[in-house]
Design a protein around this motif. Structure first.
Motif: not given
Length: 119
Positions: A76-77, A83-84, A90-91
């Protein structure tokens, strides 16, 4: 689709390793140490690209144990970083695991409300 026996084999081997570590080290390594070790190990192996082949071989036997949670957080990280940018580091892990975390909190709460523990 992964054969059912492979999921049981991989999941069983992961559990066996944890049990052997606890049994052979007596009181020096606690279940808490095993928990942290499995999550950290799964995250590390996932980051190195070594956990995904285990998932392909063992399916749910590799994704359901705690090492699979570490793998999920790392993947996920990594996806969120693409993407970000840096903020995704962190999210992304929490976003990827949000459904599982929410289910654990809700079912834990319901069990606490519905059942009276003895002891």
């Amino acid at each position: 689709m992964v054969p059912l026996y492979m999921a049981f084999l991989i999941g069983g081997l992961l559990c066996l390793i944890g049990q052997l570590i606890m049994d052979l080290t007596k009181a020096s390594i606690t279940p808490g140490h095993i928990l942290v070790g499995y999550i950290s190990g799964g995250a590390l192996l996932s980051g190195l690209g070594l956990y995904e082949p285990l998932v392909k071989i063992g399916g749910a036997g590799a994704t359901i144990p705690l090492s699979g949670f570490g793998h999920l957080l790392t993947q996920g990280s990594l996806k969120a970083v693409e993407q970000k940018g840096l903020l995704g580091a962190f999210s992304g892990g929490v976003e990827a695991a949000a459904a599982g975390i929410t289910a654990a909190v809700i079912f834990g709460y319901l069990a606490a409300v519905l059942f009276n523990p003895k002891g």
